[in-house]
Design a protein around this motif. Structure first.
Motif, mmCIF file in Angstrom:
data_model
loop_
_atom_site.group_PDB
_atom_site.id
_atom_site.type_symbol
_atom_site.label_atom_id
_atom_site.label_comp_id
_atom_site.label_asym_id
_atom_site.label_seq_id
_atom_site.Cartn_x
_atom_site.Cartn_y
_atom_site.Cartn_z
ATOM 1 N N LYS A 107 0.823 -1.208 -0.057
ATOM 2 C CA LYS A 107 0.061 0.207 0.115
ATOM 3 C C LYS A 107 0.983 1.158 0.040
ATOM 4 C CE LYS A 107 -3.663 -2.333 2.700
ATOM 5 N NZ LYS A 107 -2.845 -3.718 2.826
ATOM 6 N N ARG A 165 -3.401 7.912 1.276
ATOM 7 C CA ARG A 165 -2.984 6.773 0.566
ATOM 8 C C ARG A 165 -3.521 6.726 -0.879
ATOM 9 N NH1 ARG A 165 -5.010 1.595 3.526
ATOM 10 N NH2 ARG A 165 -6.946 2.263 2.680
ATOM 11 N N ILE A 225 -3.239 0.690 -3.700
ATOM 12 C CA ILE A 225 -3.095 -0.254 -3.125
ATOM 13 C C ILE A 225 -2.769 -1.559 -4.147
ATOM 14 C CG2 ILE A 225 -4.626 -2.174 -2.046
ATOM 15 C CD1 ILE A 225 -6.564 0.020 -0.813
#
Length: 232
Positions: free
Chosen positions: A72, A158, A161
């Motif tokens: 990630k 983030r 992924i």
């Protein structure tokens, strides 16, 4: 033809990574009108970025189980000018709540182009942007890691992924993964069989949500977050 749903969502700052919240904070329910899906892991309320949601329990389990070491990727703004020594400590592992973190990939990057964040922190000095790639996901791990080497986190986003990226999504927007994206994800997680045919549109009951980028019904035509760079 797969009956499962596979979504990615740009979780805004201040939103809880769940569909309910006893304290009255904004939740995923206000953004994603797709029944039955739930997030693979969480982002803290004060973190932003990519959430993966599905009703495919096997894939969710493998995506969140640290044994599969699924990477990630995060963009992290920290206080101060990070030294090579601190970068080395982050890469090799630091102690977080009595347990060392796994080795990770980390590098200093130029300030990225990101949507403006509400309630942005105004730093009292220089800051550094880092790109971190982790294969584990303990609670508030990155914040604990950067604090452990002397550089508190100011902003955390983030952006990927595995090979699934935010792309052009803006805060509050979501889209369904294309069949080839789902198949690549399943392959990376060593899930055998059940490949999704290219062009599959899944369950006709929800086909009206299938294409393109979607916004919360409360957002109308306005894109949340605005444009521009991160906090100054």
């Amino acid at each position: 033809m797969s009956a499962f749903r596979y979504l990615i969502f740009y979780k805004p700052y201040g939103v809880v990574s769940a569909f309910t919240d006893s304290e009255g904070h904004p939740t995923l329910k206000e953004y994603i009108p797709v029944p039955g899906v739930y997030p693979a892991g969480r982002l803290d309320m004060d973190s932003e970025g990519l959430l993966f949601l599905s009703d495919d329990g096997d894939l969710i389990h493998r995506l969140t189980d640290p044994r599969y070491e699924h990477p990630k990727t995060y963009l992290v703004q920290v206080e101060g000018e990070v030294t090579d020594e601190a970068l080395g400590r982050l890469m090799t592992g630091v102690m977080v709540k009595g347990k060392p973190t796994r080795r990770c990939r980390v590098m200093v990057i130029p300030e990225p182009e990101l949507p403006e964040r509400p309630k942005a922190v105004t730093p009292h000095g220089p800051t550094t942007w880092l790109r971190l790639v982790l294969t584990e996901g303990r609670k508030r791990q990155i914040r604990h890691m950067t604090a452990a080497v002397g550089y508190p986190t100011l902003r955390l986003v983030r952006v990927a992924i595995g090979d699934i990226h935010l792309g052009e999504l803006r805060p509050g927007e979501w889209r369904e993964l294309a069949p080839d994206e789902v198949n690549a994800l399943r392959t990376s997680l060593r899930i055998m069989g059940g490949r999704i045919p290219a062009g599959s549109r899944g369950n006709a009951r929800v086909s009206r949500y299938r294409s393109g980028v979607h916004r919360s019904p409360n957002q109308g035509s306005r894109r949340s977050g605005g444009g521009g760079r991160g906090p100054k």
